[in-house]
Enzyme design. Structure first.
Site, mmCIF file in Angstrom:
data_model
loop_
_atom_site.group_PDB
_atom_site.id
_atom_site.type_symbol
_atom_site.label_atom_id
_atom_site.label_comp_id
_atom_site.label_asym_id
_atom_site.label_seq_id
_atom_site.Cartn_x
_atom_site.Cartn_y
_atom_site.Cartn_z
ATOM 1 C CG LEU A 1 38.875 48.144 37.277
ATOM 2 C CD1 LEU A 1 40.094 48.446 37.842
ATOM 3 C CD2 LEU A 1 38.632 46.370 37.204
ATOM 4 C CG ASP B 1 43.387 42.238 31.312
ATOM 5 O OD1 ASP B 1 44.300 42.690 32.300
ATOM 6 O OD2 ASP B 1 43.524 41.111 31.528
#
Length: 494
Positions: A45, A48
């Protein structure tokens, strides 16, 4: 669907974990949705963007990363660098959750060059006690010119104020002639409202709490994440992500919006951002945009990069062992009270196989162009025209992404098929009526970025189609005049 573990801890890879990662990489290498020139996670994953900075003659960028699967597990920071903001070199994990003040995750933050020798990183450390209660800490790390990162021995460096809950994160470091400032997303304890907390320091060791930023009378939901303040063409621009914002205060379709306010004046010493006369506005009109981070370059430009994904969302690549990516780097400008976002000029170095067309189509006809699903398309539609532009489709018109335009009434709709069902979802914006429509579209396999009228509006979204869906089709509902330029874009992935 594979069940991804969130319990794996960072440690030197043993034989078992090395085998696990080898198998995961093989699965990902077979993905049809991997990107050709955007930043994407090697496995697992990405979320930000963090620490966007220029240091030691290079652009530096970090992103939150969990390598073992497409879940929000134990976060680290992954590090990439670039000479031109187009070609990126990976350096692996830079910050691990390995101290008492970040043991459950290295969360978002920023970076500030102190001199030619050191880059100061400020980030939120996530910690949970045995009962699962969260504590958030604001920490320092220092990166040398050689890339060695050392965490500050005296972390945390900013204590959470009593009037703020444990939701206190995402520091942006700012340096001005008046000192150093840190903006943090926060939740006020008294009413559980979203706030931006301002702190000041003259030496980076002792921080004074200046209180909550006064920038709006609107209740900013229950939390603000990723606050960013930057000067753009002489005006202050505040970019942030309010969670739980009322639809009465801003119409938005994504679960959490990425928003901005243009200011008249910002005085951080007074914790004041004067935005009188300016409205809260969506930063991006597309389906997948969050946690934008900005950077003021040494030559004065304002740049931005965005996580192309959303919290609490699942994507088709989850089953392949990876999820999400970052947008291209965009340059920001403010003109006549509007924010414009544009691709970097340097992107033109990826162009090849140019095709140019100036044509008039009869009513109820279509014209097609074979694409590579890694391309740039510039399209100019004359005023008083109606039609559709279908991207990533096939001869049967299988849905990829459809742009429905009406330059007479001034409306543009972007439509895509939902990930989990056969229905469609769409986003619509109003434009100036009876005006020429200029579209600049970048497609990178499963990512589409659309710039409308020189960046006045931007649509960013993931689109997942079969490999054979590479057709670009223009459909007219009346006589249609257009001008187009097409380029294949070279891959930068090594």
């Amino acid at each position: 669907m594979t069940k991804w573990s969130t319990e794996l801890k960072y440690q030197p890879y043993n034989k078992w974990s090395a085998t696990y990662m080898t198998n995961l990489k093989k699965r990902i290498s077979n993905s049809n949705h991997r990107l050709a020139w955007h930043i994407q996670p090697p496995t697992g994953l990405l979320n930000d963007p963090n620490g966007f900075s220029y240091f030691n003659h290079e652009w530096h960028l970090f992103y939150q990363y969990y390598p073992y699967g497409p879940v929000h597990g134990l976060k680290s920071w992954y590090h990439v660098t670039s000479k031109d903001l187009i070609h990126w070199e990976s350096h692996g994990i830079a910050l691990y959750p390995d101290t008492p003040y970040d043991s459950q995750g290295v969360y978002s933050g920023s970076a500030l060059p102190l001199n030619d020798r050191n880059l100061l990183i400020m980030y939120t450390g996530n910690v949970r006690d045995q009962a699962g209660h969260r504590q958030s800490y604001q920490n320092y790390a220092l990166m040398s010119a050689k890339g060695t990162i050392t965490k500050e021995r005296h972390n945390p460096i900013i204590q959470r104020p009593d009037n703020v809950t444990e939701h206190f994160r995402d520091p942006q470091l700012i340096q001005t002639e008046h000192g150093y400032y840190a903006l943090l997303g926060a939740q006020r304890r008294r009413d559980l409202s979203g706030q931006i907390n301002v702190f000041k320091s003259t030496n980076l060791h002792h921080w004074e709490n200046l209180g909550f930023l006064n920038f709006t009378d609107i209740r900013m939901g229950y939390m603000i994440e990723c606050p960013n303040l930057i000067q753009v063409d002489g005006q202050p621009l505040l970019i942030f992500c309010p969670q739980g914002l009322s639809q009465k205060d801003l119409a938005y379709d994504n679960n959490y919006p990425n928003t901005y306010l243009i200011g008249n004046h910002a005085d951080l010493d007074q914790a004041n951002f004067d935005a009188v006369g300016h409205q809260l506005t969506l930063l991006d009109e597309g389906f997948d945009c969050y946690a934008t981070q900005v950077l003021k370059t040494p030559d004065g430009r304002a740049l931005a990069i965005t996580w192309v994904g959303l919290p609490d969302m699942h994507y088709p690549t989850d089953k392949e062992g990876w999820s999400n990516c970052l947008s291209m780097v965009k340059e920001l400008h403010i003109k006549n009270g509007k924010l414009y976002q544009m691709p970097l000029v340097a992107l033109s170095q990826l162009r090849q196989n140019h095709q140019h067309h100036v044509k008039t189509m009869m009513a109820n006809t279509s014209q097609a162009l074979i694409g590579s699903n890694s391309y740039e398309l510039q399209l100019t539609i004359s005023a008083d025209q109606q039609g559709q532009l279908k991207l990533m489709t096939n001869q049967e018109g299988k849905l990829g992404l459809t742009l429905k335009f009406d330059t007479k009434s001034g409306q543009l709709t972007v439509q895509r098929q939902c990930f989990t069902q056969t229905s469609t979802e769409q986003r619509t914006v109003s434009l100036t009526s009876n005006k020429t429509l200029k579209l600049r579209i970048f497609v990178d396999h499963s990512l589409v970025e659309i710039f409308v009228n020189n960046g006045e509006r931007v649509f960013t979204q993931r689109v997942f189609v079969a490999p054979e869906q590479t057709l670009i089709k223009l459909v007219s509902t009346q006589q249609l005049t257009y001008n187009s330029d097409y380029w294949d874009l070279q891959s930068t992935v090594k």
